[in-house]
Each structure stands twice: as C-alpha cells, then as structure tokens.
Design a protein around this motif. Structure first.
Motif, PDB file in Angstrom:
ATOM      1  N   PRO A 167      40.083  38.869  54.572  1.00  0.00           N
ATOM      2  CA  PRO A 167      41.212  39.673  55.065  1.00  0.00           C
ATOM      3  C   PRO A 167      42.571  39.173  54.596  1.00  0.00           C
ATOM      4  O   PRO A 167      43.397  39.940  54.110  1.00  0.00           O
ATOM      5  N   ASN A 168      42.829  37.865  54.717  1.00  0.00           N
ATOM      6  CA  ASN A 168      44.139  37.339  54.306  1.00  0.00           C
ATOM      7  C   ASN A 168      44.311  37.370  52.797  1.00  0.00           C
ATOM      8  O   ASN A 168      45.435  37.539  52.297  1.00  0.00           O
ATOM      9  N   VAL A 169      43.216  37.203  52.067  1.00  0.00           N
ATOM     10  CA  VAL A 169      43.294  37.335  50.608  1.00  0.00           C
ATOM     11  C   VAL A 169      43.743  38.750  50.250  1.00  0.00           C
ATOM     12  O   VAL A 169      44.645  38.935  49.422  1.00  0.00           O
ATOM     13  N   MET A 170      43.136  39.745  50.865  1.00  0.00           N
ATOM     14  CA  MET A 170      43.497  41.141  50.593  1.00  0.00           C
ATOM     15  C   MET A 170      44.942  41.432  51.004  1.00  0.00           C
ATOM     16  O   MET A 170      45.663  42.139  50.312  1.00  0.00           O
ATOM     17  N   LEU A 217      40.658  46.890  43.831  1.00  0.00           N
ATOM     18  CA  LEU A 217      39.752  47.187  44.951  1.00  0.00           C
ATOM     19  C   LEU A 217      40.330  48.276  45.848  1.00  0.00           C
ATOM     20  O   LEU A 217      39.610  49.189  46.287  1.00  0.00           O
ATOM     21  N   LEU A 218      41.644  48.198  46.112  1.00  0.00           N
ATOM     22  CA  LEU A 218      42.289  49.208  46.957  1.00  0.00           C
ATOM     23  C   LEU A 218      42.239  50.583  46.300  1.00  0.00           C
ATOM     24  O   LEU A 218      42.100  51.609  46.979  1.00  0.00           O
ATOM     25  N   PHE A 219      42.358  50.632  44.965  1.00  0.00           N
ATOM     26  CA  PHE A 219      42.237  51.891  44.233  1.00  0.00           C
ATOM     27  C   PHE A 219      40.792  52.371  44.194  1.00  0.00           C
ATOM     28  O   PHE A 219      40.474  53.493  44.581  1.00  0.00           O
ATOM     29  N   CYS A 220      39.929  51.497  43.680  1.00  0.00           N
ATOM     30  CA  CYS A 220      38.601  51.937  43.241  1.00  0.00           C
ATOM     31  C   CYS A 220      37.658  52.328  44.361  1.00  0.00           C
ATOM     32  O   CYS A 220      36.778  53.165  44.163  1.00  0.00           O
TER      33      CYS A 220
END
Length: 427
Positions: free
Chosen positions: A218-221, A342-345
């Motif tokens: 979560p914090n990485v994202m 990742l947020l796009f795909c």
C-alpha cells in the motif's frame, strides 16, 4: 445530446480556414465501434456539410454527461479544463518551436461540454488486445515524445522560465495531494486490487515473505503522489502525464512503414522530468522481454532526437539536459513508472466488453468505483494477456522495491544504492 450550434460551426470553420457559401448543416457520429477508447470522454466525429456536400470533418471529444459519475470525476479533477488549457495556451507556441507537429490541431472548446480537434483520419492506433507496442512503433513514439519534451525546454530558453500562472495551469490533476479527491480514492481502490492479484501470482502466494509484501505494497503504491510532482533535482518539462498505447497514433506509407506519430489526450498534462513520461509508457506499453532487449537503445533514440532539436535552436544540450541526467532520472523514476503502469493497466487492459459495460452505464460505473473493481479485475486476471502484463509489472515493482532481489541491476542500468529513497526524502 451534444449541443453544437450554428455559431459553434462558424467558429470551427473559420479557425480551420474552410470556406463555405451555402447552407450549413452537420451531424455527429461515433468515432469507432469500440466504445472503450474514451475512458475520460466520449470520442465522436463532427461532419460539416455545405448544401448537402461534406466539406469537413473533425474529432469531437465530449464530456459523458449521460454518465453522472464519470462527469463528476472529470469536473472535480479538472481534466477537461486542463486539456483545453494545454491546447489553447501551450500547444500553439510549442508547435511552432518543434520540427514536427506532435499533436492534433485544436479548433474549438465549448464551456465544459466538448473539444473540437483535427480528425487524424490518416492515422491509426496500434490496437491489439495486449496493448503493447513493438520495436518500430515504440521507436517512433520515443522520437515524437523527445520532440514534444524538447519544445518545452526550447520554450523556456527563449522566453524564460514558466510563470507562476503557467505552473498553476500545470498543477497536478491526475494524483493531487487531496485525501478526499476521487483520484486519491481511486488509488486506494487500486491498492485493494493489487493486494488480491499478488496473492494469485505463483511466485508469491507460497512465499514466506507474502505477508511482508502485502503489508508494504500500500505505501509503495501511495508513493506515486511524490513521483508526479515537479522535481527539485532534475530538469522539468511540460509532460503528457497519460502516456500509454491508446494515446498514440501512427501514420503509415504505402508499404505500411511508419511515417509519423502523434500524441493525443492531454487531460493529465503536468510539469515534471521527462523520465516520468518515459517510464510510464515503457512499463505500461512494452513487455519485460522488450525492455531487456531495447531499454538502452530506446533511451539513446530519445536523447539523440532531443539533442538534435535543441541544437537546431542553438541550445547546448549538454548544459540544458545532459545525457547523464536522463540516465540518472530514469533510475530514480523507475518505481513511479511501475506504479503508474499498474494504475493504468488494471483498467486499460480490461476486456472491451467489460470496459464498455462499465463506462456506458452510470450504475455500473458507480458500482465499479465503489465496490466491484476488485471483483472485475480478478475476473480479468483469468485472461492470459491481462494476467501476464500485470504480473510482469507487479513482479518488477515487488522484486526491485520491496524485496530488493534485483536492486543491483535494474532494466539494464546500474542502480544507485538507496536511490529509490531519494524522492521520499528530498522531493
């Protein structure tokens, strides 16, 4: 219903230098049968007639007012306003400073309703199910992207640094620092998706470090909010901010070789280092195999094009944007590119029938935003192209920035020790 008036048509024709002397009429039709092309707007064609004879056609991008939640997202985040600002204020100058036209011509924008642009009917999207670009198409994109970024550097060299007003025009809209923003809520929903998908990846689901990965992801994202800010260390440029396969179009010659490449959809345009755009499209629109083979070559193509553009304008590239800065910034922004991909795909790779259902129903869209995103993405993860692409990106992010298994060598370049912590500490 798109409210196009006779006065609108007159302005559009005047700006496009099209003459007429008879009775004007017009119609609006779908741009494509594929309704999923426009995630943040409806894509349409405006055809204008003079005494029943077609004299012009234009691309019309409209806010989907019939889908309430999509409209709310667009209006709250200011996506439409941002795109209009780019086309009206920045593009005319940047285009004049460029050796090629890297974006469609802009003709008209009406309030918060629609934008009218050049219809790139001689251009095509590189549409395939996997949404990844091959060597020739990615090479063409790198050249066009370099020319776009170079125009921003030339602009500031010739006219001075961007004013506070211009910087405000480019203030982050994709990932704003606002906890209640719909985009911030979207990142949190995406984190839930990634937590579920990670547990389906064979190399992690039986790993004794799985709980550590799930705790840290979560914090990485969330670090994406740091990566999209203007840099205090690296050269910033006017950047696209939404660079993936469907936002690039190509023109081919009679032998099907690429003649031109144009970038479209500037609703996320921002002020950031070039590496933000490059890493995003690299991870969202290529495979790991491609990156392993061509990473360094693509950076050289990008930089040589940038260097040539600057030199043509009498600007010393080694002073303004040295090659070492590109390499260093690519290392620093790799993590951000992986996260953005990742947020796009997880959305852009959804099967077209599923995506169409979500985008064209207000109830389905609201349900997807609030509760069904995990369910839909886990269902799509059963499809090989979706599973393969997201797995590759997740594995690179986890291995390089959570487990640090590959921190010595990342995508063909030597990583500075602990450089992944730089942005969080200093930006």
């Amino acid at each position: 219903m798109i409210d196009v008036t006779e006065k609108d048509i007159e302005i559009i024709l005047e700006k496009s230098l099209i003459k007429y002397n008879g009775q004007k009429s017009w119609k609006i039709q779908s741009f494509t049968k594929n309704e999923t092309l426009g995630f943040l707007g409806d894509h349409l064609i405006l055809i204008v007639y003079n005494d029943d004879k077609e004299i012009a056609d234009f691309f019309l991008k409209a806010i989907p007012r019939h889908i309430k939640k999509r409209t709310e997202l667009i209006n709250e985040c200011g996506f439409f306003t941002r795109e209009v600002t780019f086309y009206e204020h920045f593009l005319p100058i940047l285009d004049k400073l460029s050796s090629i036209s890297f974006a469609p011509k802009f003709f008209y924008a009406k309030n918060e309703h629609f934008i009218v642009l050049e219809n790139l009917k001689d251009f095509k999207m590189f549409l395939n199910q996997t949404r990844v670009l091959d060597y020739a198409h990615f090479k063409a994109l790198m050249k066009t992207l370099a020319i776009f970024h170079a125009s921003s550097l030339i602009y500031e060299k010739k006219f001075g640094q961007l004013s506070e007003k211009e910087l405000q025009m480019l203030k982050e809209v994709s990932h704003p620092d606002e906890k209640k923003s719909l985009r911030t809520i979207g990142v949190e929903s995406s984190i839930e998706v990634m937590i579920k998908l990670i547990q389906l990846i064979p190399k992690y689901k039986k790993s004794n470090r799985l709980q550590e990965i799930l705790r840290k992801i979560p914090n990485v994202m969330r670090s994406i909010f740091n990566y999209v800010k203007p840099s205090k260390k690296f050269q910033n440029v006017i950047s696209h901010g939404d660079l993936w396969t469907n936002n690039v179009m190509f023109k081919y010659d009679k032998d099907n070789k690429i003649e031109e490449c144009k970038i479209i959809d500037f609703q996320f345009v921002r002020y950031s280092p070039p590496a933000v755009d490059i890493t995003t499209v690299l991870y969202s629109s290529t495979t790991k195999k491609f990156r392993n083979m061509y990473y360094e070559e693509m950076l050289e193509i990008y930089y040589n094009t940038m260097k040539n553009e600057l030199n043509k304008n009498g600007i010393d590239h080694s002073n303004v944007f040295p090659y070492e800065e590109l390499i260093q910034s690519m290392k620093m922004y790799q993590k951000g590119g992986l996260i953005e991909a990742l947020l796009f795909c997880h959305l852009t790779l959804l099967p077209s029938d599923l995506a169409s259902n979500i985008l064209n129903s207000s109830d389905e869209y609201e349900k997807f935003i609030k509760q069904s995103r995990v369910e839909k993405c886990m269902s799509a993860f059963k499809i090989q192209y979706y599973r393969d692409h997201l797995t590759e990106i997740l594995c690179e992010l986890i291995d390089n920035f959570i487990l640090y298994e590959n921190h010595i060598k990342i995508t063909g370049v030597i990583e500075f020790e602990n450089s992944y912590k730089y942005l969080e500490k200093n930006e």
